[in-house]
Design an enzyme around this catalytic site. Structure first.
Site, PDB file in Angstrom:
ATOM      1  N   ASP A 148       0.821  -1.203   0.000  1.00 57.80           N
ATOM      2  CA  ASP A 148       0.000   0.000   0.000  1.00 57.80           C
ATOM      3  C   ASP A 148       0.860   1.260   0.000  1.00 57.80           C
ATOM      4  OD1 ASP A 148       0.767  -0.683   2.704  1.00 57.80           O
ATOM      5  OD2 ASP A 148      -0.654   0.822   3.435  1.00 57.80           O
ATOM      6  N   GLU A 196       0.046  -1.383   5.659  1.00 59.33           N
ATOM      7  CA  GLU A 196       1.096  -0.974   6.590  1.00 59.33           C
ATOM      8  C   GLU A 196       0.985   0.502   6.923  1.00 59.33           C
ATOM      9  OE1 GLU A 196       5.289   0.489   7.642  1.00 59.33           O
ATOM     10  OE2 GLU A 196       3.867   1.135   6.092  1.00 59.33           O
TER      11      GLU A 196
END
Length: 416
Positions: free
Chosen positions: A87, A182
């Site tokens: 991400d 994350e």
């Protein structure tokens, strides 16, 4: 072994593909992963891993990518894992990223063409001094680049390709893990540690080439709730004690020396990150950080004392503080297994770089993985100016990260 003399790197080509896929995570989402589009990159990575020859590569229901490079040695080698997150940060748009390769960088200002007010200058990014002659990749000026952490993803993917195509590089079983979310603090919420079955892991998510990070902040969150006194504003004199105004006074009264903008190095901080409310009730959300876990309680006490002092002026109002643990400094775990960091330092040095042991003023997936039974320091990926339109990485630094992974696999085999 000089890998650059006989391998053809694929890391730059992979990186340029991956950054065009929007994988921005969403801190307000209640789903996991927080955005389904993160799985778009996950599916691409699985297809590429299968094509490379990692036959067990798969994407699970939570958006994690798992795969294994099988051992090619007769030795019993501890299983190690390499991990990066897919991400990108919510702070800056990650949609329609247009990467630009500035070949043979000579120290000039990099003016980003889609917004020429966005200029990357060596005076602001000191590591650009180390990039003379290198190929620097940026975005076009309206988005982040996504080097955090698609540089790490591309480096691990290239290392997989090299290990599968060069059996002369001896290694044990290598696990691969790519995580979602994350950037919103949930990157390892659903990791299957038993499935990984690894002794140690390494996140590829650091900054300057040569950096090796074995220490993070310890981190808590705190919510301060203020209960004021509500009254009709037309008849409020001597009665109303506005919770939202009290909250503003508390924030203003916090000591400057404990704010992020006044701290550096090994100093911790107390940082209000959100406030909402009205006359009767207001809340302030804080993040609290320090390398010394014991000091977290001291920082909470600073908030408590500040609120107590401010509320002396508001006798009808009260407050309470709720503290939640976020993550802890991984150094305490890594110090129990010194070879994990030592081998990585040796691997960096074997590439011709000078390994530098550093601390992270933040956290990584490795922080939580370490406390889940998988000790996990952080190795450089070459990413810079994270979460911003100035984000950049160099091709050559990514190649050095790939070499580091290959040397590290060999070192674990050699020393087993």
């Amino acid at each position: 072994m000089n890998f650059s003399s006989f391998i053809k790197f694929t890391v730059a080509e992979r990186f340029l593909r991956y950054v065009t896929i929007d994988t921005q995570s969403d801190p307000t989402s209640v789903s996991f992963p927080s955005t389904e589009k993160q799985k778009d990159l996950g599916r691409m990575l699985v297809d590429e891993l299968l094509a490379i020859g990692l036959t067990d590569a798969h994407l699970d229901e939570y958006g994690y990518v798992y795969a294994t490079i099988p051992s090619n040695t007769d030795k019993q080698v501890p299983v190690i894992c390499f991990c990066s997150h897919m991400d990108t940060a919510p702070d800056c748009s990650g949609k329609d990223v247009k990467p630009i390769v500035h070949k043979n960088y000579r120290g000039q200002d990099l003016i980003l063409p889609d917004d020429d007010t966005q200029v990357i200058r060596m005076a602001e990014y000191e590591d650009l001094k180390n990039q003379i002659g290198n190929d620097v990749i940026t975005a076009s000026g309206t988005t982040l680049l996504g080097a955090d952490n698609k540089a790490g993803v591309a480096e691990i993917m290239d290392a997989c390709y090299q290990l599968m195509n060069h059996p002369e590089i001896k290694h044990g079983d290598i696990r691969i893990l790519f995580t979602p979310d994350e950037e919103v603090g949930h990157g390892v919420d659903h990791v299957d540690i038993a499935k990984l079955g690894a002794f140690a892991a390494y996140t590829m998510d650091g900054e300057s080439a040569g950096n090796m990070e074995n220490e993070t902040f310890s981190a808590d969150g705190a919510r301060l709730t203020i209960n004021g006194v509500s009254s009709h504003p037309g008849f409020a004199k001597g009665k109303m004690e506005s919770a939202i105004k009290i909250a503003g006074q508390i924030i203003a009264a916090l000591p400057d020396e404990l704010s992020p903008e006044h701290t550096e190095g090994m100093q911790g901080f107390v940082h209000p990150v959100g406030m909402e409310g009205h006359v009767e009730t207001a809340t302030i959300d804080f993040i609290i950080r320090d390398f010394d876990e014991a000091k977290l309680a001291d920082h909470v006490e600073v908030i408590h004392k500040t609120a107590t002092e401010v509320l002396k002026k508001f006798p009808g109002s009260t407050f309470d503080i709720a503290v939640s643990q976020q993550y802890r400094n991984m150094k305490g775990i890594l110090d129990q297994h010194p070879q994990i960091v030592d081998y990585a330092m040796e691997a960096i040095n074997r590439t011709g770089l000078t390994a530098k042991l550093c601390s992270i003023r933040g956290g990584t997936d490795g922080s939580r993985l370490s406390f889940m039974g998988l000790p996990c320091p952080n190795i450089f990926a070459g990413e810079h100016a994270f979460h911003s339109r100035h984000e950049w990485v160099s091709v050559q630094d990514m190649q050095k990260a790939v070499e580091t992974i290959l040397h590290l696999c060999m070192i674990w085999e050699e020393k087993s």
